[in-house]
Design a protein around this motif. Structure first.
Motif, PDB file in Angstrom:
ATOM      1  N   LEU A  28      43.451 -30.713  32.108  1.00 49.82           N
ATOM      2  CA  LEU A  28      43.697 -30.445  30.775  1.00 49.82           C
ATOM      3  C   LEU A  28      42.124 -29.612  30.331  1.00 49.82           C
ATOM      4  CD1 LEU A  28      45.370 -30.158  28.192  1.00 49.82           C
ATOM      5  CD2 LEU A  28      44.114 -32.467  27.755  1.00 49.82           C
ATOM      6  N   LEU A  29      41.071 -30.157  30.658  1.00 48.29           N
ATOM      7  CA  LEU A  29      39.922 -29.716  30.072  1.00 48.29           C
ATOM      8  C   LEU A  29      39.373 -28.087  30.958  1.00 48.29           C
ATOM      9  CD1 LEU A  29      37.460 -32.851  30.040  1.00 48.29           C
ATOM     10  CD2 LEU A  29      38.553 -31.477  28.143  1.00 48.29           C
ATOM     11  N   GLU A  30      39.814 -28.215  32.074  1.00 47.74           N
ATOM     12  CA  GLU A  30      39.718 -26.863  32.752  1.00 47.74           C
ATOM     13  C   GLU A  30      40.457 -25.828  32.306  1.00 47.74           C
ATOM     14  OE1 GLU A  30      40.787 -25.555  37.252  1.00 47.74           O
ATOM     15  OE2 GLU A  30      39.703 -27.338  37.179  1.00 47.74           O
ATOM     16  N   ASP A  31      41.993 -26.249  31.884  1.00 40.59           N
ATOM     17  CA  ASP A  31      42.759 -25.175  31.489  1.00 40.59           C
ATOM     18  C   ASP A  31      42.452 -24.787  30.257  1.00 40.59           C
ATOM     19  OD1 ASP A  31      44.523 -25.094  33.577  1.00 40.59           O
ATOM     20  OD2 ASP A  31      46.367 -25.732  32.459  1.00 40.59           O
ATOM     21  N   VAL A  32      41.701 -25.919  29.075  1.00 40.08           N
ATOM     22  CA  VAL A  32      41.267 -25.499  27.886  1.00 40.08           C
ATOM     23  C   VAL A  32      40.122 -24.513  28.044  1.00 40.08           C
ATOM     24  CG1 VAL A  32      40.122 -26.332  25.943  1.00 40.08           C
ATOM     25  CG2 VAL A  32      42.174 -27.482  26.557  1.00 40.08           C
ATOM     26  N   SER A  33      39.217 -24.840  28.976  1.00 39.18           N
ATOM     27  CA  SER A  33      38.162 -23.893  29.082  1.00 39.18           C
ATOM     28  C   SER A  33      38.497 -22.604  29.669  1.00 39.18           C
ATOM     29  CB  SER A  33      36.969 -24.372  29.815  1.00 39.18           C
ATOM     30  OG  SER A  33      37.575 -24.422  31.358  1.00 39.18           O
ATOM     31  N   LEU A  34      39.605 -22.532  30.396  1.00 40.16           N
ATOM     32  CA  LEU A  34      39.929 -21.107  30.868  1.00 40.16           C
ATOM     33  C   LEU A  34      40.877 -20.372  29.567  1.00 40.16           C
ATOM     34  CD1 LEU A  34      41.546 -21.873  34.067  1.00 40.16           C
ATOM     35  CD2 LEU A  34      39.677 -20.444  34.081  1.00 40.16           C
ATOM     36  N   MET A  35      41.526 -21.131  28.846  1.00 39.62           N
ATOM     37  CA  MET A  35      42.130 -20.400  27.766  1.00 39.62           C
ATOM     38  C   MET A  35      41.134 -19.895  26.882  1.00 39.62           C
ATOM     39  SD  MET A  35      45.773 -22.407  27.109  1.00 39.62           S
ATOM     40  CE  MET A  35      44.932 -24.047  26.693  1.00 39.62           C
ATOM     41  N   THR A  36      39.836 -20.649  26.480  1.00 43.64           N
ATOM     42  CA  THR A  36      38.973 -20.436  25.751  1.00 43.64           C
ATOM     43  C   THR A  36      38.411 -19.067  25.833  1.00 43.64           C
ATOM     44  OG1 THR A  36      38.736 -22.739  24.819  1.00 43.64           O
ATOM     45  CG2 THR A  36      36.864 -21.239  24.398  1.00 43.64           C
ATOM     46  N   ASP A  88      37.439 -13.400  25.472  1.00 40.44           N
ATOM     47  CA  ASP A  88      37.114 -11.927  26.030  1.00 40.44           C
ATOM     48  C   ASP A  88      38.074 -10.948  25.588  1.00 40.44           C
ATOM     49  OD1 ASP A  88      35.365 -13.013  27.902  1.00 40.44           O
ATOM     50  OD2 ASP A  88      36.403 -13.212  29.526  1.00 40.44           O
ATOM     51  N   LYS A  89      39.233 -11.546  25.321  1.00 46.98           N
ATOM     52  CA  LYS A  89      40.559 -10.969  24.592  1.00 46.98           C
ATOM     53  C   LYS A  89      39.940 -10.313  23.040  1.00 46.98           C
ATOM     54  CE  LYS A  89      44.949  -9.615  24.409  1.00 46.98           C
ATOM     55  NZ  LYS A  89      45.400  -8.511  25.214  1.00 46.98           N
ATOM     56  N   MET A  90      39.627 -11.209  22.425  1.00 43.06           N
ATOM     57  CA  MET A  90      39.140 -10.872  21.188  1.00 43.06           C
ATOM     58  C   MET A  90      37.705 -10.157  20.881  1.00 43.06           C
ATOM     59  SD  MET A  90      41.285 -11.548  19.432  1.00 43.06           S
ATOM     60  CE  MET A  90      42.342 -12.034  18.241  1.00 43.06           C
ATOM     61  N   TYR A 128      37.143  -7.844  23.215  1.00 39.25           N
ATOM     62  CA  TYR A 128      37.263  -6.577  23.462  1.00 39.25           C
ATOM     63  C   TYR A 128      38.145  -5.952  22.256  1.00 39.25           C
ATOM     64  CZ  TYR A 128      40.365  -2.453  25.526  1.00 39.25           C
ATOM     65  OH  TYR A 128      40.937  -1.392  25.396  1.00 39.25           O
ATOM     66  N   THR A 129      38.850  -6.605  21.552  1.00 40.60           N
ATOM     67  CA  THR A 129      39.632  -6.126  20.386  1.00 40.60           C
ATOM     68  C   THR A 129      38.688  -5.565  19.257  1.00 40.60           C
ATOM     69  OG1 THR A 129      41.683  -7.393  20.839  1.00 40.60           O
ATOM     70  CG2 THR A 129      41.222  -6.600  18.660  1.00 40.60           C
ATOM     71  N   GLU A 130      37.782  -6.650  19.329  1.00 42.18           N
ATOM     72  CA  GLU A 130      36.710  -6.384  18.276  1.00 42.18           C
ATOM     73  C   GLU A 130      35.681  -5.293  18.463  1.00 42.18           C
ATOM     74  OE1 GLU A 130      33.078  -9.201  16.364  1.00 42.18           O
ATOM     75  OE2 GLU A 130      34.774 -10.125  16.984  1.00 42.18           O
ATOM     76  N   ALA A 131      35.330  -5.206  19.867  1.00 41.64           N
ATOM     77  CA  ALA A 131      34.731  -4.030  20.084  1.00 41.64           C
ATOM     78  C   ALA A 131      35.270  -2.767  19.977  1.00 41.64           C
ATOM     79  CB  ALA A 131      34.226  -4.076  21.809  1.00 41.64           C
ATOM     80  N   TRP A 132      36.596  -2.800  20.285  1.00 40.19           N
ATOM     81  CA  TRP A 132      37.639  -1.173  20.002  1.00 40.19           C
ATOM     82  C   TRP A 132      37.540  -1.047  18.555  1.00 40.19           C
ATOM     83  CZ3 TRP A 132      41.634   0.238  17.205  1.00 40.19           C
ATOM     84  CH2 TRP A 132      42.015   1.538  17.400  1.00 40.19           C
ATOM     85  N   VAL A 133      37.608  -2.089  17.533  1.00 37.33           N
ATOM     86  CA  VAL A 133      37.800  -1.643  16.092  1.00 37.33           C
ATOM     87  C   VAL A 133      36.438  -1.400  15.719  1.00 37.33           C
ATOM     88  CG1 VAL A 133      37.963  -2.752  13.864  1.00 37.33           C
ATOM     89  CG2 VAL A 133      39.614  -3.442  15.698  1.00 37.33           C
TER      90      VAL A 133
END
Length: 147
Positions: A32-40, A45-47, A49-54
């Protein structure tokens, strides 16, 4: 007197079950902790990228945003007017309603309360009804109020 003796094989089985359960719980926690760290990391990274594009295209967002907002406002107004006219079964469409105090073109304005025809000779501020002093008038062809 019966003496109750503990079965050594049963004690070993219980101990091994507890150990297996403990290992399973530790494994689930780690998973669970590994999955949480991967999702985080993914969302960071996704946010990022979006923030950099904006940030890089902010001028485009502002330039095209005004036109889009105006176009959306027009569509939203038309949709709201349609919804009010049709969902409420209004006897007079809202676009044919006029409120006292607003500018009115020359013509006949039917009082929505008493049905009196208030005649406006020239473009001017619409006055309340001459008879009942109600402030909502209509230019709709068929009368909403029976006389």
């Amino acid at each position: 007197m019966n003496s109750m003796k503990k079965d050594p094989s049963k004690t070993e089985i219980n101990t091994s079950l507890v150990e297996e359960a403990r290992k399973t719980l530790i494994g689930a926690k780690d998973w669970l902790l590994e999955d949480v760290s991967l999702m985080t990391a993914y969302w960071h990274d996704k946010m990022g990228y979006t923030e950099a594009w904006v940030d890089a295209n902010w001028h485009l967002v502002l330039d095209e945003g005004h036109e889009l907002v105006e176009e959306f406002d027009d569509k939203e107004d038309a949709a709201l007017l349609w919804l009010i006219n049709h969902a409420n079964n209004n006897p007079v469409p809202l676009e044919d309603c006029h409120v006292a105090g607003t500018m009115a073109d020359a013509g006949t304005y039917h009082c929505m309360a008493c049905g009196h025809d208030n005649v406006v000779e020239t473009k001017q501020t619409l006055a309340p009804c001459e008879i009942c002093h109600y402030g909502l008038m209509s230019t709709h062809e068929s009368r909403a109020v029976s006389e």
